[in-house]
Design an enzyme around this catalytic site. Structure first.
Site, PDB file in Angstrom:
ATOM      1  N   LYS A 111      72.020  27.158  -0.870  1.00 13.64           N
ATOM      2  CA  LYS A 111      72.380  27.806   0.241  1.00 13.64           C
ATOM      3  C   LYS A 111      72.888  29.423   0.176  1.00 13.64           C
ATOM      4  O   LYS A 111      72.620  30.367   0.696  1.00 13.64           O
ATOM      5  CB  LYS A 111      73.676  27.165   0.791  1.00 13.64           C
ATOM      6  CG  LYS A 111      73.682  25.660   1.435  1.00 13.64           C
ATOM      7  CD  LYS A 111      72.873  25.756   2.935  1.00 13.64           C
ATOM      8  CE  LYS A 111      72.026  24.578   3.252  1.00 13.64           C
ATOM      9  NZ  LYS A 111      72.565  23.280   3.203  1.00 13.64           N
ATOM     10  N   LYS A 194      61.398  18.577   0.161  1.00  9.98           N
ATOM     11  CA  LYS A 194      61.715  17.632   1.014  1.00  9.98           C
ATOM     12  C   LYS A 194      61.261  18.047   2.468  1.00  9.98           C
ATOM     13  O   LYS A 194      61.453  19.201   2.661  1.00  9.98           O
ATOM     14  CB  LYS A 194      62.880  17.154   0.617  1.00  9.98           C
ATOM     15  CG  LYS A 194      63.977  18.413   0.994  1.00  9.98           C
ATOM     16  CD  LYS A 194      65.545  17.783   1.274  1.00  9.98           C
ATOM     17  CE  LYS A 194      66.536  18.648   1.783  1.00  9.98           C
ATOM     18  NZ  LYS A 194      67.607  18.150   2.251  1.00  9.98           N
ATOM     19  N   LYS A 197      65.611  19.745   8.152  1.00 12.19           N
ATOM     20  CA  LYS A 197      65.686  20.430   9.536  1.00 12.19           C
ATOM     21  C   LYS A 197      65.442  21.832   9.248  1.00 12.19           C
ATOM     22  O   LYS A 197      64.947  22.453  10.246  1.00 12.19           O
ATOM     23  CB  LYS A 197      66.802  20.145  10.072  1.00 12.19           C
ATOM     24  CG  LYS A 197      67.144  18.897  10.567  1.00 12.19           C
ATOM     25  CD  LYS A 197      68.661  18.216  10.887  1.00 12.19           C
ATOM     26  CE  LYS A 197      68.914  17.035  11.183  1.00 12.19           C
ATOM     27  NZ  LYS A 197      70.404  16.689  10.594  1.00 12.19           N
TER      28      LYS A 197
HETATM   29  P1  TYM Z   1      71.644  15.513   6.869  1.00 11.58           P
HETATM   30  O1  TYM Z   1      71.915  15.664   8.185  1.00 11.58           O
HETATM   31  O2  TYM Z   1      71.021  16.698   6.105  1.00 11.58           O
HETATM   32  O3  TYM Z   1      70.760  14.366   6.614  1.00 11.58           O
HETATM   33  C1  TYM Z   1      71.105  13.016   6.989  1.00 11.58           C
HETATM   34  C2  TYM Z   1      70.593  11.901   6.091  1.00 11.58           C
HETATM   35  O4  TYM Z   1      69.086  12.073   5.964  1.00 11.58           O
HETATM   36  C3  TYM Z   1      68.810  11.743   4.780  1.00 11.58           C
HETATM   37  N1  TYM Z   1      67.689  12.691   4.512  1.00 11.58           N
HETATM   38  C4  TYM Z   1      66.610  12.642   3.761  1.00 11.58           C
HETATM   39  N2  TYM Z   1      66.296  11.524   2.931  1.00 11.58           N
HETATM   40  C5  TYM Z   1      65.008  11.711   2.241  1.00 11.58           C
HETATM   41  N3  TYM Z   1      64.296  12.576   2.334  1.00 11.58           N
HETATM   42  C6  TYM Z   1      64.378  13.568   3.182  1.00 11.58           C
HETATM   43  N4  TYM Z   1      63.734  14.549   3.253  1.00 11.58           N
HETATM   44  C7  TYM Z   1      65.772  13.882   3.970  1.00 11.58           C
HETATM   45  N5  TYM Z   1      66.458  14.755   4.568  1.00 11.58           N
HETATM   46  C8  TYM Z   1      67.495  14.042   4.745  1.00 11.58           C
HETATM   47  C9  TYM Z   1      70.009  12.434   3.734  1.00 11.58           C
HETATM   48  O5  TYM Z   1      70.210  12.357   2.610  1.00 11.58           O
HETATM   49  C10 TYM Z   1      71.192  12.065   4.594  1.00 11.58           C
HETATM   50  O6  TYM Z   1      71.316  10.649   4.075  1.00 11.58           O
HETATM   51  N6  TYM Z   1      75.948  15.954   4.371  1.00 11.58           N
HETATM   52  C11 TYM Z   1      75.012  15.227   4.980  1.00 11.58           C
HETATM   53  C12 TYM Z   1      75.685  14.540   6.259  1.00 11.58           C
HETATM   54  C13 TYM Z   1      77.049  13.704   5.883  1.00 11.58           C
HETATM   55  C14 TYM Z   1      77.262  12.655   5.499  1.00 11.58           C
HETATM   56  C15 TYM Z   1      78.831  12.335   5.013  1.00 11.58           C
HETATM   57  C16 TYM Z   1      76.206  11.563   4.827  1.00 11.58           C
HETATM   58  C17 TYM Z   1      78.285  14.339   6.033  1.00 11.58           C
HETATM   59  N7  TYM Z   1      79.350  13.602   5.572  1.00 11.58           N
HETATM   60  C18 TYM Z   1      79.068  11.242   4.438  1.00 11.58           C
HETATM   61  C19 TYM Z   1      76.692  10.482   4.258  1.00 11.58           C
HETATM   62  C20 TYM Z   1      78.077  10.299   4.151  1.00 11.58           C
HETATM   63  C21 TYM Z   1      73.709  15.896   5.529  1.00 11.58           C
HETATM   64  O7  TYM Z   1      73.947  16.973   5.599  1.00 11.58           O
HETATM   65  O8  TYM Z   1      72.864  14.990   5.786  1.00 11.58           O
END
Ligand code: TYM
Length: 329
Positions: A111, A194, A197
């Protein structure tokens, strides 16, 4: 019964990475575990979204979550900011988190490189807030993709550190809930990296059939014709990774054989991939708009979910406060 907690940031729409990283199989999970699913709206504030867009983005993720099969009768679904206990735990965990270790986190470094003009403290302590999300419910299992592995490790470190420092056995160490032998990394359609978003390389659960076909047909494969016995180039490997997620094993084997004997046509491979993605996502898509427009239902779901989440988090915080040494006069 073990507890599962899963979170998604409230930015944009859910894509296939989210689906396969965090949601797949959750229909089964909901019967086996005490489940909490939440929308991480506080986390999304690191990028300073406009107040007028903020609520709608939470609503989008909530509707897509529900459309994908989340059952509010079985699981608690809530928005992070409506559970203030999480923020309190975040403050307390921040006191046990060190600048050096947070600066070494891969996502932070990434970031900083991409947005050097907005390196705020929320970004640095992003994994601490995530640990608070998980530990507030003393979750045992967290379904995540591979990109969140390091964050989960920080949650384990903080759980251990808190327990040791305060000599109290408050937190279990949360583990990644895997759907296969390894954590999933869903690749993007742009040939490397990967699906994400912010990367603009994704297929969303909200995409219609035409959009899905257009995106998949445009996906990077341009590796030239297959060469006997050579290693599969990354863009082609990525297409196969997606195919393995959405298609029948016999379909995957069919195209792998064609690749091996160098008769593969990438156009056919992509057509198949697009059709199988549509088969998976279109039934979900059909439900999204109805849910999004149903105020009563969304209110009912989030009220019940918040109540359950607050009951769980406040029970944890009671023990946490006692361990830290807070006392009433
Ligand atoms: P976020 O919103 O980026 O993504 C949500 C979930 O989707 C998974 N993910 C992926 N898995 C595999 N391949 C990909 N290309 C891919 N893109 C996204 C992420 O691993 C995630 O499981 N920090 C987290 C949100 C969060 C969270 C938490 C998750 C906040 N607190 C507590 C679990 C527990 C995030 O930004 O995810």
């Amino acid at each position: 019964m073990d507890t599962v907690l899963s979170g998604i940031r409230s930015t944009g729409h859910l894509h296939l990475g989210n689906y396969f990283g965090a949601l797949r199989n959750f229909v089964n999970i909901q019967d086996k575990y005490n489940c909490f699913f939440f929308i991480a709206d506080l986390h999304s504030l690191t990028t300073h979204p406009k107040p007028e867009d903020f609520h709608a983005s939470v609503r989008i993720i909530l509707s897509e979550y529900l459309a994908a099969g989340l059952d509010p009768e079985k699981s608690a679904i809530f928005v992070q900011s409506s559970v203030p206990e999480i923020s309190e735990l975040y403050v307390l965990l921040n006191m046990l988190s060190y600048k050096g270790e947070l600066e070494r986190t891969a996502s932070f470094k990434d970031k900083v490189r991409k947005n050097p003009e907005n390196v705020n403290a929320g970004l640095l302590t992003y994994p601490v807030l995530m640990a608070a999300d998980i530990l507030a419910h003393r979750a045992n299992w967290v379904p995540v993709g591979r990109d969140q592995e390091q964050h989960l490790e920080i949650a384990r470190v903080l759980a251990r550190r808190f327990n040791n420092f305060y000599g109290a056995d408050v937190f279990p160490e949360p583990q990644a809930l895997r759907f296969g032998s390894d954590l999933v990394k869903v690749p993007g359609l742009d040939g490397s990296g990967k699906m994400g978003k912010s990367e603009g390389n994704g297929i969303y659960l909200y995409d219609d059939e035409k959009t899905i076909h257009r995106k998949v047909m445009k996906a990077v494969t341009d590796a030239g014709p297959a060469v006997p016995d050579s290693e599969m180039p990354e863009p082609v490997k990525n297409i196969f990774t997606l195919l393995e997620l959405v298609s029948e094993p016999s379909t995957v084997e069919f195209f792998k054989e064609k690749y091996r004997n160098c008769s593969i046509r990438y156009g056919d491979l992509k057509k198949q991939l697009a059709a199988d993605i549509c088969r998976l996502t279109l039934p979900i898509r059909e439900r999204i708009d109805d849910i999004y427009n149903n105020d009563d239902y969304l209110r009912q779901v989030t009220r019940a979910g918040t109540e359950r989440a607050r009951a769980s988090a406040s029970a944890t915080l009671k023990e946490v406060r006692k361990a830290v040494g807070f006392r009433e006069f």
